[in-house]
Design a protein around this motif. Structure first.
Motif, PDB file in Angstrom:
ATOM      1  N   ASN A   1     -59.115  -9.681 -19.390  1.00  0.00           N
ATOM      2  CA  ASN A   1     -57.823  -9.970 -20.010  1.00  0.00           C
ATOM      3  C   ASN A   1     -56.900  -8.757 -19.884  1.00  0.00           C
ATOM      4  O   ASN A   1     -57.309  -7.628 -20.182  1.00  0.00           O
ATOM      5  N   PRO A   2     -55.669  -8.969 -19.440  1.00  0.00           N
ATOM      6  CA  PRO A   2     -54.733  -7.845 -19.307  1.00  0.00           C
ATOM      7  C   PRO A   2     -54.535  -7.064 -20.611  1.00  0.00           C
ATOM      8  O   PRO A   2     -54.381  -5.842 -20.581  1.00  0.00           O
ATOM      9  N   TYR A   3     -54.550  -7.752 -21.737  1.00  0.00           N
ATOM     10  CA  TYR A   3     -54.398  -7.058 -23.015  1.00  0.00           C
ATOM     11  C   TYR A   3     -55.588  -6.134 -23.274  1.00  0.00           C
ATOM     12  O   TYR A   3     -55.420  -5.056 -23.839  1.00  0.00           O
ATOM     13  N   ARG A   4     -56.762  -6.547 -22.869  1.00  0.00           N
ATOM     14  CA  ARG A   4     -57.946  -5.691 -23.010  1.00  0.00           C
ATOM     15  C   ARG A   4     -57.815  -4.464 -22.113  1.00  0.00           C
ATOM     16  O   ARG A   4     -58.095  -3.341 -22.535  1.00  0.00           O
ATOM     17  N   ILE A   5     -57.392  -4.671 -20.885  1.00  0.00           N
ATOM     18  CA  ILE A   5     -57.218  -3.555 -19.947  1.00  0.00           C
ATOM     19  C   ILE A   5     -56.174  -2.570 -20.478  1.00  0.00           C
ATOM     20  O   ILE A   5     -56.343  -1.356 -20.373  1.00  0.00           O
ATOM     21  N   LEU A   6     -55.119  -3.102 -21.095  1.00  0.00           N
ATOM     22  CA  LEU A   6     -54.057  -2.251 -21.623  1.00  0.00           C
ATOM     23  C   LEU A   6     -54.363  -1.699 -23.013  1.00  0.00           C
ATOM     24  O   LEU A   6     -53.621  -0.867 -23.531  1.00  0.00           O
ATOM     25  N   GLY A   7     -55.445  -2.172 -23.642  1.00  0.00           N
ATOM     26  CA  GLY A   7     -55.867  -1.650 -24.936  1.00  0.00           C
ATOM     27  C   GLY A   7     -54.970  -2.033 -26.092  1.00  0.00           C
ATOM     28  O   GLY A   7     -54.827  -1.261 -27.045  1.00  0.00           O
TER      29      GLY A   7
ATOM     30  N   LYS B   1     -54.522  10.550 -14.318  1.00  0.00           N
ATOM     31  CA  LYS B   1     -54.021  11.591 -13.416  1.00  0.00           C
ATOM     32  C   LYS B   1     -54.832  12.888 -13.545  1.00  0.00           C
ATOM     33  O   LYS B   1     -55.023  13.602 -12.567  1.00  0.00           O
ATOM     34  N   VAL B   2     -55.310  13.179 -14.754  1.00  0.00           N
ATOM     35  CA  VAL B   2     -56.087  14.403 -14.992  1.00  0.00           C
ATOM     36  C   VAL B   2     -57.581  14.097 -15.178  1.00  0.00           C
ATOM     37  O   VAL B   2     -58.330  14.912 -15.695  1.00  0.00           O
ATOM     38  N   TRP B   3     -57.992  12.913 -14.761  1.00  0.00           N
ATOM     39  CA  TRP B   3     -59.401  12.480 -14.793  1.00  0.00           C
ATOM     40  C   TRP B   3     -60.002  12.491 -16.191  1.00  0.00           C
ATOM     41  O   TRP B   3     -61.178  12.759 -16.381  1.00  0.00           O
ATOM     42  N   LYS B   4     -59.199  12.215 -17.184  1.00  0.00           N
ATOM     43  CA  LYS B   4     -59.666  12.142 -18.569  1.00  0.00           C
ATOM     44  C   LYS B   4     -60.098  10.713 -18.875  1.00  0.00           C
ATOM     45  O   LYS B   4     -59.459   9.756 -18.436  1.00  0.00           O
ATOM     46  N   SER B   5     -61.175  10.568 -19.633  1.00  0.00           N
ATOM     47  CA  SER B   5     -61.671   9.222 -19.930  1.00  0.00           C
ATOM     48  C   SER B   5     -60.763   8.517 -20.942  1.00  0.00           C
ATOM     49  O   SER B   5     -60.131   9.145 -21.785  1.00  0.00           O
ATOM     50  N   ILE B   6     -60.730   7.198 -20.811  1.00  0.00           N
ATOM     51  CA  ILE B   6     -59.910   6.354 -21.675  1.00  0.00           C
ATOM     52  C   ILE B   6     -60.830   5.403 -22.420  1.00  0.00           C
ATOM     53  O   ILE B   6     -61.689   4.771 -21.815  1.00  0.00           O
ATOM     54  N   SER B   7     -60.642   5.308 -23.729  1.00  0.00           N
ATOM     55  CA  SER B   7     -61.404   4.310 -24.476  1.00  0.00           C
ATOM     56  C   SER B   7     -60.502   3.689 -25.541  1.00  0.00           C
ATOM     57  O   SER B   7     -59.636   4.342 -26.095  1.00  0.00           O
ATOM     58  N   CYS B   8     -60.740   2.415 -25.778  1.00  0.00           N
ATOM     59  CA  CYS B   8     -59.961   1.649 -26.757  1.00  0.00           C
ATOM     60  C   CYS B   8     -60.919   0.852 -27.624  1.00  0.00           C
ATOM     61  O   CYS B   8     -62.090   0.675 -27.280  1.00  0.00           O
ATOM     62  N   GLU B   9     -60.405   0.325 -28.704  1.00  0.00           N
ATOM     63  CA  GLU B   9     -61.246  -0.432 -29.621  1.00  0.00           C
ATOM     64  C   GLU B   9     -61.793  -1.726 -29.016  1.00  0.00           C
ATOM     65  O   GLU B   9     -62.788  -2.252 -29.477  1.00  0.00           O
ATOM     66  N   PHE B  10     -61.166  -2.231 -27.962  1.00  0.00           N
ATOM     67  CA  PHE B  10     -61.598  -3.485 -27.349  1.00  0.00           C
ATOM     68  C   PHE B  10     -62.540  -3.283 -26.158  1.00  0.00           C
ATOM     69  O   PHE B  10     -62.926  -4.247 -25.510  1.00  0.00           O
ATOM     70  N   ASP B  11     -62.907  -2.053 -25.871  1.00  0.00           N
ATOM     71  CA  ASP B  11     -63.737  -1.774 -24.698  1.00  0.00           C
ATOM     72  C   ASP B  11     -65.170  -2.285 -24.835  1.00  0.00           C
ATOM     73  O   ASP B  11     -65.785  -2.658 -23.854  1.00  0.00           O
ATOM     74  N   ASN B  12     -65.695  -2.291 -26.024  1.00  0.00           N
ATOM     75  CA  ASN B  12     -67.106  -2.628 -26.228  1.00  0.00           C
ATOM     76  C   ASN B  12     -67.299  -3.953 -26.950  1.00  0.00           C
ATOM     77  O   ASN B  12     -67.909  -4.018 -28.004  1.00  0.00           O
ATOM     78  N   ILE B  13     -66.805  -5.006 -26.361  1.00  0.00           N
ATOM     79  CA  ILE B  13     -66.985  -6.344 -26.922  1.00  0.00           C
ATOM     80  C   ILE B  13     -68.293  -6.892 -26.375  1.00  0.00           C
ATOM     81  O   ILE B  13     -68.501  -6.938 -25.155  1.00  0.00           O
ATOM     82  N   SER B  14     -69.164  -7.303 -27.255  1.00  0.00           N
ATOM     83  CA  SER B  14     -70.478  -7.799 -26.859  1.00  0.00           C
ATOM     84  C   SER B  14     -70.369  -8.950 -25.860  1.00  0.00           C
ATOM     85  O   SER B  14     -69.576  -9.876 -26.043  1.00  0.00           O
ATOM     86  N   GLY B  15     -71.137  -8.862 -24.787  1.00  0.00           N
ATOM     87  CA  GLY B  15     -71.184  -9.926 -23.800  1.00  0.00           C
ATOM     88  C   GLY B  15     -70.143  -9.807 -22.700  1.00  0.00           C
ATOM     89  O   GLY B  15     -70.080 -10.649 -21.817  1.00  0.00           O
ATOM     90  N   THR B  16     -69.309  -8.782 -22.752  1.00  0.00           N
ATOM     91  CA  THR B  16     -68.294  -8.615 -21.709  1.00  0.00           C
ATOM     92  C   THR B  16     -68.661  -7.430 -20.820  1.00  0.00           C
ATOM     93  O   THR B  16     -69.397  -6.543 -21.222  1.00  0.00           O
ATOM     94  N   SER B  17     -68.100  -7.446 -19.629  1.00  0.00           N
ATOM     95  CA  SER B  17     -68.378  -6.376 -18.680  1.00  0.00           C
ATOM     96  C   SER B  17     -67.594  -5.119 -19.042  1.00  0.00           C
ATOM     97  O   SER B  17     -66.625  -5.163 -19.802  1.00  0.00           O
TER      98      SER B  17
END
Length: 95
Positions: A18-24, A46-62
């Motif tokens: 989902n685009p909203y998931r990708i955009l966080g 751009k500076v190779w820093k990791s990105i994480s959002c609250e929707f990144d770890n939804i059970s059953g999703t890639s």
């Protein structure tokens, strides 16, 4: 392949890609919130820093593979009202 499996994969992909998931952001996020995240994510990448959002770890999703290209595509995928509506059906909103 059964019809149930076919639809099951469609719905799962509608959530995991989902685009909203990708955009966080939530589906009712303002244009300003979306633009803020897009710019932040691009700067982090751009500076190779990791990105994480609250929707990144939804059970059953890639796992989300965020790249500049995927962020641009996600932003474009919700520009038109009909596409915005389509993706909103498969995503979260704030109360």
């Amino acid at each position: 392949m059964s019809q149930k499996t076919l639809y099951g994969n469609y719905y799962l992909n509608s959530i995991s890609q989902n685009p909203y998931r990708i955009l966080g952001v939530t589906a009712d996020a303002s244009k300003k919130e979306i633009t803020t995240n897009v710019n932040k994510f691009k700067a982090f990448l751009k500076v190779w820093k990791s990105i994480s959002c609250e929707f990144d770890n939804i059970s059953g999703t890639s796992k989300i593979d965020r790249s500049v290209d995927s962020i641009i595509l996600a932003e474009k995928a919700i520009e038109l009202p009909i596409d915005h509506l389509r993706w909103t059906f498969f995503w979260f909103v704030n109360e």
